[in-house]
Design a protein around this motif. Structure first.
Motif, PDB file in Angstrom:
ATOM      1  N   ARG A  50       0.893  -1.333   0.045  1.00 28.33           N
ATOM      2  CA  ARG A  50      -0.007   0.165   0.115  1.00 28.33           C
ATOM      3  C   ARG A  50       0.735   1.347  -0.025  1.00 28.33           C
ATOM      4  NH1 ARG A  50      -1.957  -4.080   2.564  1.00 28.33           N
ATOM      5  NH2 ARG A  50      -4.633  -4.490   2.577  1.00 28.33           N
ATOM      6  N   ARG A  51       1.989   1.312   0.450  1.00 28.77           N
ATOM      7  CA  ARG A  51       2.847   2.516   0.388  1.00 28.77           C
ATOM      8  C   ARG A  51       3.372   3.169  -0.915  1.00 28.77           C
ATOM      9  NH1 ARG A  51       8.125   0.742   3.254  1.00 28.77           N
ATOM     10  NH2 ARG A  51       8.427   2.985   3.204  1.00 28.77           N
ATOM     11  N   PRO A  52       3.628   4.139  -0.684  1.00 25.20           N
ATOM     12  CA  PRO A  52       4.234   4.948  -2.069  1.00 25.20           C
ATOM     13  C   PRO A  52       5.265   4.065  -2.589  1.00 25.20           C
ATOM     14  CG  PRO A  52       4.019   6.438  -0.233  1.00 25.20           C
ATOM     15  CD  PRO A  52       3.756   5.396   0.213  1.00 25.20           C
ATOM     16  N   ARG A  53       5.151   4.088  -4.048  1.00 29.70           N
ATOM     17  CA  ARG A  53       5.975   3.359  -4.871  1.00 29.70           C
ATOM     18  C   ARG A  53       7.610   3.291  -4.397  1.00 29.70           C
ATOM     19  NH1 ARG A  53       2.415   5.476  -8.907  1.00 29.70           N
ATOM     20  NH2 ARG A  53       0.724   4.007  -9.202  1.00 29.70           N
ATOM     21  N   GLY A  54       7.924   4.359  -3.884  1.00 31.72           N
ATOM     22  CA  GLY A  54       9.273   4.543  -3.549  1.00 31.72           C
ATOM     23  C   GLY A  54       9.499   6.261  -3.142  1.00 31.72           C
ATOM     24  N   PRO A  55      10.635   6.368  -2.436  1.00 33.32           N
ATOM     25  CA  PRO A  55      10.848   7.512  -1.910  1.00 33.32           C
ATOM     26  C   PRO A  55      11.033   8.449  -3.348  1.00 33.32           C
ATOM     27  CG  PRO A  55      12.433   6.042  -0.902  1.00 33.32           C
ATOM     28  CD  PRO A  55      11.878   5.260  -2.068  1.00 33.32           C
ATOM     29  N   VAL A  56      10.631   9.540  -3.153  1.00 32.83           N
ATOM     30  CA  VAL A  56      10.583  10.658  -4.377  1.00 32.83           C
ATOM     31  C   VAL A  56      11.695  11.658  -3.803  1.00 32.83           C
ATOM     32  CG1 VAL A  56       9.308  12.433  -5.351  1.00 32.83           C
ATOM     33  CG2 VAL A  56       8.241  10.282  -4.844  1.00 32.83           C
ATOM     34  N   SER A  57      12.377  12.142  -4.858  1.00 33.90           N
ATOM     35  CA  SER A  57      13.544  13.123  -4.529  1.00 33.90           C
ATOM     36  C   SER A  57      12.765  14.598  -4.158  1.00 33.90           C
ATOM     37  CB  SER A  57      14.628  13.335  -5.496  1.00 33.90           C
ATOM     38  OG  SER A  57      13.965  13.953  -6.889  1.00 33.90           O
ATOM     39  N   PRO A  58      13.549  15.424  -3.387  1.00 33.29           N
ATOM     40  CA  PRO A  58      12.973  16.584  -3.072  1.00 33.29           C
ATOM     41  C   PRO A  58      12.792  17.475  -4.280  1.00 33.29           C
ATOM     42  CG  PRO A  58      14.697  16.272  -1.356  1.00 33.29           C
ATOM     43  CD  PRO A  58      14.654  15.265  -2.625  1.00 33.29           C
ATOM     44  N   THR A  59      13.479  17.452  -5.381  1.00 35.29           N
ATOM     45  CA  THR A  59      13.510  18.169  -6.733  1.00 35.29           C
ATOM     46  C   THR A  59      12.370  17.697  -7.437  1.00 35.29           C
ATOM     47  OG1 THR A  59      15.892  18.234  -6.761  1.00 35.29           O
ATOM     48  CG2 THR A  59      14.521  18.833  -8.727  1.00 35.29           C
ATOM     49  N   THR A  60      12.033  16.515  -7.511  1.00 35.43           N
ATOM     50  CA  THR A  60      10.767  15.976  -7.930  1.00 35.43           C
ATOM     51  C   THR A  60       9.493  16.554  -7.450  1.00 35.43           C
ATOM     52  OG1 THR A  60      11.848  13.921  -8.938  1.00 35.43           O
ATOM     53  CG2 THR A  60       9.368  13.782  -8.981  1.00 35.43           C
ATOM     54  N   SER A  61       9.585  16.439  -6.085  1.00 37.75           N
ATOM     55  CA  SER A  61       8.256  16.878  -5.465  1.00 37.75           C
ATOM     56  C   SER A  61       8.235  18.345  -5.621  1.00 37.75           C
ATOM     57  CB  SER A  61       8.530  16.580  -4.014  1.00 37.75           C
ATOM     58  OG  SER A  61       8.453  15.457  -3.623  1.00 37.75           O
ATOM     59  N   ARG A  62       9.363  19.249  -5.554  1.00 34.35           N
ATOM     60  CA  ARG A  62       9.031  20.585  -5.945  1.00 34.35           C
ATOM     61  C   ARG A  62       8.501  20.972  -7.150  1.00 34.35           C
ATOM     62  NH1 ARG A  62      13.888  20.799  -2.753  1.00 34.35           N
ATOM     63  NH2 ARG A  62      14.971  20.999  -4.661  1.00 34.35           N
ATOM     64  N   ASP A  63       9.026  20.121  -8.242  1.00 37.27           N
ATOM     65  CA  ASP A  63       8.788  20.428  -9.555  1.00 37.27           C
ATOM     66  C   ASP A  63       7.038  20.005  -9.917  1.00 37.27           C
ATOM     67  OD1 ASP A  63      11.123  21.076 -10.205  1.00 37.27           O
ATOM     68  OD2 ASP A  63      11.814  19.002 -11.191  1.00 37.27           O
ATOM     69  N   ALA A  64       6.596  18.852  -9.131  1.00 34.76           N
ATOM     70  CA  ALA A  64       5.354  18.712  -9.178  1.00 34.76           C
ATOM     71  C   ALA A  64       4.388  19.747  -8.496  1.00 34.76           C
ATOM     72  CB  ALA A  64       5.121  17.252  -8.650  1.00 34.76           C
ATOM     73  N   LEU A  65       4.956  19.986  -7.473  1.00 32.41           N
ATOM     74  CA  LEU A  65       4.040  21.237  -6.534  1.00 32.41           C
ATOM     75  C   LEU A  65       4.183  22.505  -7.515  1.00 32.41           C
ATOM     76  CD1 LEU A  65       2.992  21.967  -3.869  1.00 32.41           C
ATOM     77  CD2 LEU A  65       5.137  23.062  -3.287  1.00 32.41           C
ATOM     78  N   ASP A  66       5.230  22.804  -7.988  1.00 30.83           N
ATOM     79  CA  ASP A  66       5.294  24.235  -8.929  1.00 30.83           C
ATOM     80  C   ASP A  66       4.316  23.971 -10.068  1.00 30.83           C
ATOM     81  OD1 ASP A  66       7.061  25.212  -7.267  1.00 30.83           O
ATOM     82  OD2 ASP A  66       8.814  24.754  -8.281  1.00 30.83           O
ATOM     83  N   ALA A  67       4.280  22.967 -10.494  1.00 27.72           N
ATOM     84  CA  ALA A  67       3.422  22.550 -11.784  1.00 27.72           C
ATOM     85  C   ALA A  67       1.842  22.567 -11.480  1.00 27.72           C
ATOM     86  CB  ALA A  67       3.619  21.390 -12.500  1.00 27.72           C
ATOM     87  N   PHE A  68       1.659  21.885 -10.175  1.00 33.80           N
ATOM     88  CA  PHE A  68       0.270  21.857  -9.792  1.00 33.80           C
ATOM     89  C   PHE A  68      -0.051  23.272  -9.285  1.00 33.80           C
ATOM     90  CE2 PHE A  68      -2.465  21.539  -6.076  1.00 33.80           C
ATOM     91  CZ  PHE A  68      -3.277  20.861  -6.458  1.00 33.80           C
ATOM     92  N   ARG A  69       0.697  23.859  -8.631  1.00 34.41           N
ATOM     93  CA  ARG A  69       0.257  25.278  -8.053  1.00 34.41           C
ATOM     94  C   ARG A  69       0.020  26.427  -9.339  1.00 34.41           C
ATOM     95  NH1 ARG A  69       4.091  29.167  -4.193  1.00 34.41           N
ATOM     96  NH2 ARG A  69       2.634  30.989  -4.251  1.00 34.41           N
ATOM     97  N   HIS A  70       0.810  26.348 -10.367  1.00 29.41           N
ATOM     98  CA  HIS A  70       0.491  27.164 -11.478  1.00 29.41           C
ATOM     99  C   HIS A  70      -0.566  26.642 -12.349  1.00 29.41           C
ATOM    100  CE1 HIS A  70       0.984  28.370 -15.875  1.00 29.41           C
ATOM    101  NE2 HIS A  70       1.579  29.518 -15.182  1.00 29.41           N
TER     102      HIS A  70
END
Length: 292
Positions: A160-180
């Motif tokens: 059930r867990r997330p597929r694997g640890p996500v790098s801070p850079t990937t998370s920030r990129d996803a957040l920035d794209a989502f926010r925009h």
């Protein structure tokens, strides 16, 4: 000896808080557990304590387990989806990838699906790397029983867990794209960054308005978000480190209104967790230091 007891407790306080928070998903309840732990610790003869860290972790775990069972009954009558209390975390938490993964909203929700004993054993073994004998003392079971519980909990979480640890850079990129995409109302861009099976959960605790049930699927979640664009426009949206990962914080009149945490897998957003219950947001501006 009182000074020595205080010094030892303070030296391990951040670790004890992390243990309690991961078992409970609530900073307020974790603080209560630490108070109970201190009361018991203050009356201990330190001369008879061989490993102070282990002793404190054991007491904290036992207190958290008792509170966890009480919380389970409380959650049965909770209005709408229940989400963990979000924590504003220091940058160094994100640098410890395993710690950040273990306190993420996504992982804490997975831990909610375990029994109290399974949760305690999993956290103490997988996150804090305690030995089976030490865990057995903390949870009041035999070492062989703890091994079986650990195996069962590990398999349950792995499915059930997330597929694997996500790098801070990937998370920030996803957040920035989502926010925009949210701020501009770009539905097509939203659909590009949301996974087909994305899930949106909202926690208002029956106190403030929130989505009453999980919303699943990129099209449904994107429609929900675009319909709520006006809510973002009436407040101030900012990025923050929440539970070791980038998140968005919506403030109105200077007060925290909503914390929106993301789960990212393979570059796509697979989970959106909107915490609006005021009781869970009252301490968000207090940065929390977590330790393993």
């Amino acid at each position: 000896m009182a000074d020595a007891a205080t010094e030892a407790f303070l030296a391990h306080r951040n670790l004890l808080f992390t243990v309690a928070y991961q078992l409970l998903g609530s900073a307020a309840d974790a603080e209560d557990v630490l108070q109970e732990t201190w009361l018991r610790w203050a009356g201990v003869d330190l001369a008879g304590v061989r490993d102070r860290r282990a002793y404190l972790v054991r007491v904290t775990t036992r207190q958290a387990l008792m509170r966890l069972r009480t919380l389970g009954r409380r959650k049965e009558s909770y209005v709408g989806p229940w989400l963990p209390e979000p924590l504003l975390t220091a940058p160094d938490v994100a640098e410890d990838v395993e710690l950040a993964d273990s306190v993420s909203m996504a992982m804490l929700l997975v831990l909610e699906t375990l029994t109290p004993a399974e949760r305690a054993v999993f956290v103490l073994r997988e996150v804090f790397d305690l030995g089976y004998e030490e865990i057995a003392e903390a949870v009041g079971k035999t070492a062989p029983a703890v091994r079986q519980i650990a195996h069962r909990a590990r398999a349950h979480v792995a499915a059930r867990r997330p597929r694997g640890p996500v790098s801070p850079t990937t998370s920030r990129d996803a957040l920035d794209a989502f926010r925009h995409a949210v701020e501009t109302g770009d539905l097509r861009r939203l659909l590009e960054i949301l996974a087909p099976d994305v899930v949106f959960l909202g926690d208002g605790g029956g106190v403030v308005q929130a989505v009453p049930a999980p919303v699943t699927g990129a099209a449904a979640v994107a429609s929900l978000l675009t319909a709520g664009i006006g809510n973002f426009a009436t407040g101030t949206l900012s990025a923050a480190q929440v539970n070791g990962h980038p998140a968005l914080v919506l403030r109105r009149a200077g007060e925290v209104d909503t914390v929106l945490a993301l789960r990212v897998d393979d570059g796509l957003i697979t989970g959106l967790y909107a915490v609006r219950n005021p009781a869970k947001l009252s301490r968000l501006d207090e940065e929390t230091t977590l330790r393993r």
